[in-house]
Design an enzyme around this catalytic site. Structure first.
Site, mmCIF file in Angstrom:
data_model
loop_
_atom_site.group_PDB
_atom_site.id
_atom_site.type_symbol
_atom_site.label_atom_id
_atom_site.label_comp_id
_atom_site.label_asym_id
_atom_site.label_seq_id
_atom_site.Cartn_x
_atom_site.Cartn_y
_atom_site.Cartn_z
ATOM 1 N N PHE A 14 39.503 17.115 63.710
ATOM 2 C CA PHE A 14 39.385 18.595 63.330
ATOM 3 C C PHE A 14 38.137 18.908 64.296
ATOM 4 O O PHE A 14 37.012 18.337 64.197
ATOM 5 C CB PHE A 14 39.443 18.583 62.054
ATOM 6 C CG PHE A 14 39.002 20.082 61.669
ATOM 7 C CD1 PHE A 14 40.097 21.137 61.771
ATOM 8 C CD2 PHE A 14 37.751 20.323 60.722
ATOM 9 C CE1 PHE A 14 39.743 22.348 61.253
ATOM 10 C CE2 PHE A 14 37.510 21.662 60.379
ATOM 11 C CZ PHE A 14 38.449 22.742 60.652
ATOM 12 N N ARG A 36 36.235 4.222 59.416
ATOM 13 C CA ARG A 36 35.137 5.076 58.752
ATOM 14 C C ARG A 36 35.643 6.404 59.167
ATOM 15 O O ARG A 36 35.545 7.084 60.315
ATOM 16 C CB ARG A 36 33.646 4.794 59.715
ATOM 17 C CG ARG A 36 33.113 3.569 59.373
ATOM 18 C CD ARG A 36 32.779 2.969 57.932
ATOM 19 N NE ARG A 36 32.139 1.620 57.968
ATOM 20 C CZ ARG A 36 32.797 1.039 56.831
ATOM 21 N NH1 ARG A 36 33.845 1.323 56.354
ATOM 22 N NH2 ARG A 36 32.333 -0.334 56.821
ATOM 23 N N GLU A 37 35.787 7.292 58.047
ATOM 24 C CA GLU A 37 36.125 8.764 58.014
ATOM 25 C C GLU A 37 34.625 9.438 57.931
ATOM 26 O O GLU A 37 34.091 9.355 57.109
ATOM 27 C CB GLU A 37 36.928 8.958 56.849
ATOM 28 C CG GLU A 37 38.124 8.521 56.708
ATOM 29 C CD GLU A 37 39.132 8.638 55.450
ATOM 30 O OE1 GLU A 37 38.452 9.453 54.688
ATOM 31 O OE2 GLU A 37 40.010 7.796 55.272
ATOM 32 N N ARG A 63 30.536 29.431 45.739
ATOM 33 C CA ARG A 63 30.780 28.276 46.449
ATOM 34 C C ARG A 63 32.344 27.770 46.537
ATOM 35 O O ARG A 63 32.857 27.412 45.363
ATOM 36 C CB ARG A 63 30.033 27.040 46.015
ATOM 37 C CG ARG A 63 28.404 27.457 46.336
ATOM 38 C CD ARG A 63 28.157 27.412 47.876
ATOM 39 N NE ARG A 63 26.994 27.433 48.200
ATOM 40 C CZ ARG A 63 26.452 27.446 49.291
ATOM 41 N NH1 ARG A 63 27.153 27.983 50.624
ATOM 42 N NH2 ARG A 63 25.131 27.330 49.795
ATOM 43 N N GLU A 93 16.599 32.640 57.421
ATOM 44 C CA GLU A 93 17.545 32.678 55.980
ATOM 45 C C GLU A 93 16.825 33.267 55.003
ATOM 46 O O GLU A 93 17.089 33.750 54.114
ATOM 47 C CB GLU A 93 17.830 31.274 55.831
ATOM 48 C CG GLU A 93 18.922 30.573 56.639
ATOM 49 C CD GLU A 93 20.267 31.316 56.686
ATOM 50 O OE1 GLU A 93 20.741 31.907 55.770
ATOM 51 O OE2 GLU A 93 20.925 31.038 57.868
ATOM 52 N N GLY A 115 26.762 8.951 53.245
ATOM 53 C CA GLY A 115 28.037 7.845 53.264
ATOM 54 C C GLY A 115 29.079 7.935 54.327
ATOM 55 O O GLY A 115 29.704 7.346 54.757
ATOM 56 N N GLU A 119 25.236 15.703 58.003
ATOM 57 C CA GLU A 119 24.457 16.681 57.852
ATOM 58 C C GLU A 119 23.114 16.348 57.506
ATOM 59 O O GLU A 119 22.553 15.738 56.592
ATOM 60 C CB GLU A 119 25.044 17.747 56.720
ATOM 61 C CG GLU A 119 24.226 19.022 56.731
ATOM 62 C CD GLU A 119 24.505 19.854 55.143
ATOM 63 O OE1 GLU A 119 24.540 20.889 55.152
ATOM 64 O OE2 GLU A 119 24.745 19.218 54.141
ATOM 65 N N GLU A 140 27.858 39.093 57.130
ATOM 66 C CA GLU A 140 28.751 39.844 56.660
ATOM 67 C C GLU A 140 29.414 39.322 55.487
ATOM 68 O O GLU A 140 29.961 39.994 54.439
ATOM 69 C CB GLU A 140 29.702 40.386 57.625
ATOM 70 C CG GLU A 140 29.216 41.606 58.305
ATOM 71 C CD GLU A 140 30.312 42.137 59.256
ATOM 72 O OE1 GLU A 140 31.457 41.784 59.134
ATOM 73 O OE2 GLU A 140 30.047 42.795 60.208
#
Lengths: 180, 180
Positions: A14, A36-37, A63, A93, A115, A119, A140
């Site tokens: 993806f 490994r994903e 969230r 931010e 794991g 990020e 927005e």
């Protein structure tokens, strides 16, 4: 001891706007293979901001991943090209979400979910916070409410589960350490 | 203020062993639509374990997502069915990875990457740690080294970047707060 897992094959699953997903076939250091994903993410910034009145700035937002609102320190993803200047992203931010600006200093640099995800989050502390006259508008698709809370109120929000994410708990712990 | 983002359509992208990926089309609370890329994860446990000698137990392991080794507190994913008893999962991981067992108490319960992922991590503190005579063996595809470090050494590992993940930094901060 040998640790490295060599990539034999990478399958791209993806390509998104927020992250990419791949599955790697790896050769294990002791022999054998495994899958490994992995999630690849551009990284993000967050800010521990304390007002001149000694209050921690939190933003309440929805969230979708947990189908709930949560109270968090100001944060945002790095946009394309911002990797070279994450501090500028953090200032943006902070201003967009809270209407404040200040002098930022890096506290920690860490992986949120090591794991399976790369990020990298940079946690800054904002010093000499001042109100911006005409702050930059928010994205927005963001709906947020800004709160100024005392350390004690922040600890109560952790206890009640309203603060429920790693970066914000880390920031509150840091504030606790600074106040001790 | 209205916060909720209602799901209009969910597109399933990937069903993995570690996580699933979906993209949701959502109706924004202020009108309009947006896409949310989401990771669904079964959750995980981690353990702040201090030996009778006052040393923090860390495991060094390779992390494919960042192509590096890192020093982390013992941790592991919840297996299917373990959601009902995460403490048992934490005890298992502690024993498998370090050869110790103890009495666990929940410190925090948090989302690692709340912006796009529902991975919920439970951080336990282990008390009255004792060595297990014949500890359960590790998972076959795990290669780890166990370290016992002082708080000062743990802080140095954060400063050097060898400790670089959120859960371990949180645990070290917690230890710092407990020692103050």
């Amino acid at each position: 001891m040998k640790f490295e897992e060599k990539t034999i094959k990478r399958t791209e699953i993806f390509k998104g706007h927020i992250f990419d997903v791949v599955v790697d076939d790896v050769a294990l250091p002791m022999g054998g293979e495994a899958k490994r994903e992995l999630i690849f993410h551009k990284g993000a910034v967050c800010v521990l901001a304390v007002t001149p009145e000694g209050k921690l700035i939190l933003v309440k937002q929805y969230r979708k991943a947990i189908e709930q609102t949560s109270y968090e320190i100001p944060a945002g993803k790095l946009e394309v090209g911002e990797n070279a200047d994450p501090k500028a992203a953090a200032l943006r931010e902070l201003e967009e979400e809270t209407g404040y600006t200040g002098e930022l200093e890096l506290l920690y640099d860490f992986y949120s979910a090591i794991g399976f995800c790369n990020e990298r989050l940079r946690l800054y502390i904002a010093k000499n916070l001042v109100k911006v006259e005409n702050p930059r508008p928010m994205d927005e698709d963001e709906v947020i409410e800004v709160y100024h809370v005392s350390l004690e109120e922040a600890l109560a929000l952790i206890a009640s589960g309203d603060i429920c994410d790693a970066k914000t708990i880390m920031a509150v712990q840091q504030l606790q350490l600074m106040r001790k």
